[in-house]
Design a protein around this motif. Structure first.
Motif, PDB file in Angstrom:
ATOM      1  N   ASN A 184      28.906  34.819  41.240  1.00 35.37           N
ATOM      2  CA  ASN A 184      30.007  34.053  40.952  1.00 35.37           C
ATOM      3  C   ASN A 184      31.028  35.028  40.555  1.00 35.37           C
ATOM      4  O   ASN A 184      30.998  36.174  40.169  1.00 35.37           O
ATOM      5  N   PRO A 185      32.297  34.292  40.662  1.00 24.88           N
ATOM      6  CA  PRO A 185      33.619  35.268  40.224  1.00 24.88           C
ATOM      7  C   PRO A 185      33.227  35.624  38.782  1.00 24.88           C
ATOM      8  O   PRO A 185      32.915  35.043  37.948  1.00 24.88           O
ATOM      9  N   PRO A 186      33.400  36.983  38.454  1.00 25.62           N
ATOM     10  CA  PRO A 186      33.380  37.656  37.176  1.00 25.62           C
ATOM     11  C   PRO A 186      34.073  36.561  36.020  1.00 25.62           C
ATOM     12  O   PRO A 186      33.530  36.458  34.936  1.00 25.62           O
ATOM     13  N   LEU A 187      35.094  36.060  36.368  1.00 26.01           N
ATOM     14  CA  LEU A 187      35.834  35.117  35.180  1.00 26.01           C
ATOM     15  C   LEU A 187      34.887  34.067  34.795  1.00 26.01           C
ATOM     16  O   LEU A 187      35.058  33.704  33.550  1.00 26.01           O
ATOM     17  N   LEU A 188      33.915  33.686  35.830  1.00 24.59           N
ATOM     18  CA  LEU A 188      33.230  32.440  35.256  1.00 24.59           C
ATOM     19  C   LEU A 188      32.409  33.012  34.207  1.00 24.59           C
ATOM     20  O   LEU A 188      31.767  32.018  33.325  1.00 24.59           O
ATOM     21  N   ASP A 189      31.815  34.101  34.077  1.00 28.17           N
ATOM     22  CA  ASP A 189      30.976  34.783  33.131  1.00 28.17           C
ATOM     23  C   ASP A 189      31.691  34.727  31.901  1.00 28.17           C
ATOM     24  O   ASP A 189      31.073  34.818  30.601  1.00 28.17           O
ATOM     25  N   ILE A 190      32.952  34.729  31.944  1.00 27.71           N
ATOM     26  CA  ILE A 190      33.855  34.960  30.541  1.00 27.71           C
ATOM     27  C   ILE A 190      33.938  33.759  29.764  1.00 27.71           C
ATOM     28  O   ILE A 190      33.972  33.695  28.659  1.00 27.71           O
ATOM     29  N   LEU A 191      34.288  32.699  30.648  1.00 24.96           N
ATOM     30  CA  LEU A 191      34.682  31.442  30.266  1.00 24.96           C
ATOM     31  C   LEU A 191      33.361  30.732  29.544  1.00 24.96           C
ATOM     32  O   LEU A 191      32.232  30.845  30.013  1.00 24.96           O
ATOM     33  N   PRO A 192      33.770  29.944  28.581  1.00 26.28           N
ATOM     34  CA  PRO A 192      32.331  29.086  27.985  1.00 26.28           C
ATOM     35  C   PRO A 192      31.785  27.994  28.752  1.00 26.28           C
ATOM     36  O   PRO A 192      32.617  27.493  29.535  1.00 26.28           O
ATOM     37  N   ALA A 193      30.536  27.962  28.843  1.00 24.45           N
ATOM     38  CA  ALA A 193      29.943  27.195  29.799  1.00 24.45           C
ATOM     39  C   ALA A 193      30.247  25.575  29.356  1.00 24.45           C
ATOM     40  O   ALA A 193      30.078  24.708  30.316  1.00 24.45           O
ATOM     41  N   GLU A 194      30.325  25.318  28.328  1.00 19.44           N
ATOM     42  CA  GLU A 194      30.626  23.704  27.783  1.00 19.44           C
ATOM     43  C   GLU A 194      31.865  23.562  28.259  1.00 19.44           C
ATOM     44  O   GLU A 194      32.934  24.230  28.025  1.00 19.44           O
ATOM     45  N   GLY A 195      31.916  22.456  29.051  1.00 16.19           N
ATOM     46  CA  GLY A 195      33.143  21.789  29.668  1.00 16.19           C
ATOM     47  C   GLY A 195      33.968  22.674  30.762  1.00 16.19           C
ATOM     48  O   GLY A 195      34.727  22.146  31.364  1.00 16.19           O
TER      49      GLY A 195
END
Length: 156
Positions: free
Chosen positions: A143-154
């Motif tokens: 996945n793009p690295p940004l997705l690992d930084i964003l909170p999973a909820e929502g």
């Protein structure tokens, strides 16, 4: 880009490849999709393999298969994320399906299988074509690295 003409089955259930397969690149994409190429080019589009399938028993039905080489998994994620209104289809790394339109992200590829017709029979055929092509797209990508930084909820 793999030789999808050779790899992807020419017959899927009662549906058979019709006409000549085609491959379009950055210079010829506009000839294939007038009015939508800019979005693909913005996500580092490389090539697209296209094939049409004809319906069973000579019925006037068609399914289109497009496999876009986006160059990298992050670019495939980008084009896939542009239009995610339909529910998940459970095919590949990410997918959506609705009203005769299957959209799949797998590694550096973005696949679209579509039909202008609707109904349970068409739904099953579109999904079958997608499942038949999927193994030839290779493994899932990161996945793009940004997705690992964003909170999973929502996260959508």
């Amino acid at each position: 880009m793999p030789d999808f003409s050779r790899l992807v089955p020419v017959k899927v259930g009662d549906w058979t490849a019709a006409g000549k397969d085609a491959v379009y690149d950055r210079k010829t994409l506009y000839a294939y999709m007038d009015g939508g190429a800019e979005v693909y080019l913005a996500f580092d589009f490389r090539q697209v393999f296209t094939r049409k399938y004809a319906g069973p028993d000579g019925r006037n039905q068609e399914i289109s298969l497009d496999i876009y080489d986006m160059g990298a998994p992050a670019e495939a994620y980008g084009i896939f994320s542009c239009d995610r209104e339909d529910p998940p289809a459970g095919i590949g790394q990410d997918s959506t399906y609705g009203y005769g339109l299957l959209r799949v992200r797998q590694g550096p590829y973005f696949m679209v299988v579509s039909s202008p017709d609707e109904g349970k029979e068409i739904d099953a055929a579109v999904l079958a074509v997608g499942k038949a092509a999927l193994p030839h797209l290779g493994p899932a990508g990161p996945n793009p690295p940004l997705l690992d930084i964003l909170p999973a909820e929502g996260l959508k």
